[in-house]
Design a protein around this motif. Structure first.
Motif, PDB file in Angstrom:
ATOM      1  N   ILE A  31     -10.826  -0.524   3.574  1.00 37.41           N
ATOM      2  CA  ILE A  31     -11.605  -0.419   4.806  1.00 37.41           C
ATOM      3  C   ILE A  31     -10.703  -0.629   6.012  1.00 37.41           C
ATOM      4  O   ILE A  31      -9.908  -1.574   6.044  1.00 37.41           O
ATOM      5  CB  ILE A  31     -12.695  -1.523   4.861  1.00 37.41           C
ATOM      6  N   ARG A 199     -13.166   4.018   4.326  1.00 37.11           N
ATOM      7  CA  ARG A 199     -14.150   3.873   5.403  1.00 37.11           C
ATOM      8  C   ARG A 199     -13.454   3.359   6.649  1.00 37.11           C
ATOM      9  O   ARG A 199     -12.573   2.513   6.535  1.00 37.11           O
ATOM     10  CB  ARG A 199     -15.204   2.831   5.013  1.00 37.11           C
ATOM     11  N   ASP A 213     -19.603   3.646  11.382  1.00 36.70           N
ATOM     12  CA  ASP A 213     -19.086   3.384  10.039  1.00 36.70           C
ATOM     13  C   ASP A 213     -18.851   4.757   9.415  1.00 36.70           C
ATOM     14  O   ASP A 213     -19.799   5.445   9.039  1.00 36.70           O
ATOM     15  CB  ASP A 213     -20.150   2.576   9.272  1.00 36.70           C
ATOM     16  N   ARG A 215     -17.151   7.382   6.736  1.00 34.15           N
ATOM     17  CA  ARG A 215     -16.554   7.502   5.411  1.00 34.15           C
ATOM     18  C   ARG A 215     -15.475   8.593   5.429  1.00 34.15           C
ATOM     19  O   ARG A 215     -15.697   9.670   5.970  1.00 34.15           O
ATOM     20  CB  ARG A 215     -17.653   7.858   4.410  1.00 34.15           C
TER      21      ARG A 215
END
Ligand code: ADP
Ligand code: MG
Length: 246
Positions: A31, A199, A213, A215
């Motif tokens: 992330i 992400r 957010d 992806r």
């Protein structure tokens, strides 16, 4: 991360760094956290490491609330923090030494990492004899030697020149994937975020909330350098860019 809120108390008053942040990271996920300077990114990582306690809300790792420095996480920063008077070998063992975990098994694992990632022949050298990129790799191996599940990287590549940065980020990517780690990475470099991570969380201006957010799925077996030439990469890049501009 469950409703993390954090304010710093200072001589001149209160600074609200994080307004309200919640998200979940699955084991093995990479992330990225991006956002304007001073918006609370480092503060967020510090909460995950257990170095800072949120004003309210909680960080939960493997079902347990983080309420002090936790052993699940390893931290890598902009500077490699290698000790100049120690050899590469004894730098790599430093974390184990501090945690009093210099067992035969752990030493063997550290040696295995040095061999696997091309640093064995430098074990008797001092940090000053290595390039910046190699030192960052040593720093990563030292972090991995204590077997953290979750790696926290705070602008870890930003002191490196462009070429080295590309190579080191590719190395780190493949090392963390093959050691099956989870990664939470703060960066201000959108290409780095998109090419390395599954992400990208875009934070707002301080006090931070998650503005987006996104992806970034390139299918299995990604090469973080090669993906930069794909159409998908440009699509993701534009999405992150637009969110940051807003
Ligand atoms: P980022 O990493 O996104 O640049 P930080 O998490 O370092 O931002 O800081 C977020 C805000 O909190 C900034 O306004 C910063 O000045 C403030 N801050 C960070 N650490 C402290 C501290 N120890 N005491 C007071 N204010 C702090
Ligand atoms: Mg920071």
């Amino acid at each position: 991360m469950e409703n993390i809120k954090l304010s710093y108390q200072t001589m001149t008053g209160e600074t609200q760094a994080i307004k309200d942040i919640s998200f979940t990271v699955e084991a093995g996920d990479f992330i990225a956290i991006v956002g304007p300077s001073g918006c609370g990114k480092s503060t967020l990582l510090s909460c995950v490491a257990g170095l800072t306690q949120p004003t309210s809300g909680q960080v939960i790792i493997n079902g347990k609330k983080v309420d002090s420095i936790n052993r699940y996480t390893g931290y890598m920063m902009q500077t490699d923090n290698l000790l100049p008077w120690r050899t590469i070998y004894s730098n790599v063992l430093l974390g184990l030494e501090i945690q009093k975990k210099l067992t035969e098994e752990n030493i063997a694992y550290a040696e295995h990492l040095l061999q696997k990632y091309g640093l064995w022949s430098f074990r008797d050298s001092y940090p000053s004899a290595l390039s910046g990129g190699m030192r960052q790799r040593v720093s990563l191996i030292r972090t991995l030697a204590v077997k953290p599940d979750l790696l926290l990287l705070d602008e870890a590549f930003s002191a490196l020149d462009y070429q080295t940065r590309l190579n080191v980020s590719r190395d780190v990517y493949s090392i963390l994937r093959s050691e099956k780690k989870t990664m939470l990475m703060v960066t201000h470099d959108i290409p780095e975020a998109v090419s390395l991570c599954d992400r990208v969380l875009v934070l707002s201006q301080r006090p931070a909330v998650i503005a987006a957010d996104i992806r970034c799925d390139f299918g299995p077996g990604r090469d973080p350098v090669a993906v930069r030439n794909t159409q998908l990469y440009h699509t993701y890049f534009d999405r992150v860019w637009k969110e940051m501009a807003e």
